[in-house]
Design an enzyme around this catalytic site. Structure first.
Site, short mmCIF file in Angstrom:
data_model
loop_
_atom_site.label_atom_id
_atom_site.label_comp_id
_atom_site.label_asym_id
_atom_site.label_seq_id
_atom_site.Cartn_x
_atom_site.Cartn_y
_atom_site.Cartn_z
N ASP A 141 0.81 -1.21 0.00
CA ASP A 141 0.00 0.00 0.00
C ASP A 141 0.85 1.26 0.00
OD1 ASP A 141 0.94 -0.43 2.62
OD2 ASP A 141 -1.02 -1.05 3.34
N ASN A 144 -7.53 -3.24 14.44
CA ASN A 144 -8.91 -3.52 14.04
C ASN A 144 -8.99 -4.69 13.06
OD1 ASN A 144 -7.90 -2.46 11.69
ND2 ASN A 144 -9.32 -0.75 11.54
N HIS A 146 -7.21 -5.05 10.26
CA HIS A 146 -6.94 -4.77 8.84
C HIS A 146 -5.66 -5.46 8.38
CE1 HIS A 146 -4.70 -0.72 9.75
NE2 HIS A 146 -3.80 -1.66 9.56
N GLU A 175 -9.73 -2.13 5.53
CA GLU A 175 -10.35 -1.90 6.83
C GLU A 175 -11.58 -2.79 6.98
OE1 GLU A 175 -8.61 -0.29 8.77
OE2 GLU A 175 -7.92 1.67 8.04
C1 F6R Z 1 1.51 -1.66 6.23
C2 F6R Z 1 0.17 -2.23 6.31
C3 F6R Z 1 -0.60 -2.30 7.60
C4 F6R Z 1 0.26 -2.62 8.82
C5 F6R Z 1 -0.61 -2.59 10.08
C6 F6R Z 1 0.21 -2.84 11.33
O1 F6R Z 1 2.00 -1.72 4.91
O2 F6R Z 1 -0.31 -2.61 5.31
O3 F6R Z 1 -1.61 -3.27 7.47
O4 F6R Z 1 0.84 -3.89 8.66
O5 F6R Z 1 -1.25 -1.35 10.19
O6 F6R Z 1 1.08 -1.77 11.52
P1 F6R Z 1 2.20 -1.82 12.66
O7 F6R Z 1 3.16 -2.88 12.26
O8 F6R Z 1 2.82 -0.45 12.64
O9 F6R Z 1 1.49 -2.14 13.93
#
Ligand code: F6R
Length: 246
Positions: free
Chosen positions: A72, A141, A143, A148
């Site tokens: 992303d 959450n 995701h 989401e």
């Molecule tokens: C990042 C992504 C997100 C993260 C998720 C966890 O490219 O796609 O899904 O993997 O938000 O983020 P952290 O590792 O910062 O807790």
């Protein structure tokens, strides 16, 4: 059967994931098959990237034959913006392991037409033959990527609105909360599920509920990571805190 490995520490989990990536790259080279890694940003994979850099520096692996696709990118940030995922990947992995821009792919968050850019990214990914090993983190959450809650499990790369909780979680990286992007281009859940193999890494108590829902909960759009229950080759690499509610 769910393939879950629980480690005593986040560091041990990161070493496990880095070694899995190293072994995957080695098997691609040994079998003369293409190696296309799907990569994540955020805090969780940072120690993984550190270990991969150490392995390359020590001559234990090479990214010479590797192509990468990131999950992303924020909409509205140019690839040179310090908080873009382009910049994150360059500073935490690409530059140190000699992955130049011709072999790395991320959606372009500054594209004039983000919907067209999302479609281009999905087509490029399909034309490449698809991700052979995808590394995922998980949001509190549930995701994956920026899919989401509510994202359909057959969704493809597209423009999405970030949940308020995701914007709040990402605010720690920005000087002014008002500058945290509200939208992103993300691989869809269907896109992610086409990966041949998936490793989901989660560390810390803040991920315990999301991990429980992903592994034990019903498979439904309200819980994006539950979609991984439908994939045949997912490995969950956790520390004891993230695994504490399983
Ligand atoms: C990042 C992504 C997100 C993260 C998720 C966890 O490219 O796609 O899904 O993997 O938000 O983020 P952290 O590792 O910062 O807790």
């Amino acid at each position: 059967m769910v393939d879950v490995t629980v480690h005593d520490s986040a560091e041990a989990a990161a070493i496990d994931v880095a070694e899995s990536i190293r072994d995957h790259v080695a098997s691609c080279v040994a079998n003369a098959t293409a190696c296309r890694l799907g990569l994540a940003t955020g805090g969780t994979p940072l120690p993984v990237y550190r270990h991969l850099i150490e392995m390359v520096t020590a001559g234990k692996m090479s990214f010479h034959d590797v192509v990468t696709f990131n999950l992303d990118e924020y909409i509205g940030l140019t690839s040179s913006h310090p908080h873009s995922y382009h910049a994150y990947m360059r500073s935490h992995l690409f530059d140190a392991v000699g992955l130049d821009a011709s072999r790395t792919h991320l959606p372009l968050g500054s594209a004039d037409d983000p919907d067209a850019e999302a479609a281009r990214y999905e087509s490029t990914l399909i034309a490449s033959g698809g991700v052979t090993m995808q590394l995922l983190g998980i949001g509190r959450n549930g995701h994956i990527g920026f899919n989401e809650p509510g994202s359909e499990h057959d969704s493809v790369t597209r423009v999405v609105d970030l949940a308020d909780s995701t914007i709040a979680a990402n605010a720690r990286y920005f000087d002014d909360p008002a500058n945290v992007p509200r939208q992103a281009i993300t691989m869809g859940i269907g896109t992610i599920l086409r990966s041949h193999e998936i490793i989901l890494m989660a560390t810390g108590a803040s991920k315990a509920d999301a991990i429980r829902g992903a592994i034990r909960g019903p498979v439904e759009p309200s819980n994006p990571a539950s979609s991984l229950q439908t994939h045949a080759h997912v490995r969950w690499v956790l520390d004891t805190e993230a695994a504490s509610k399983l």
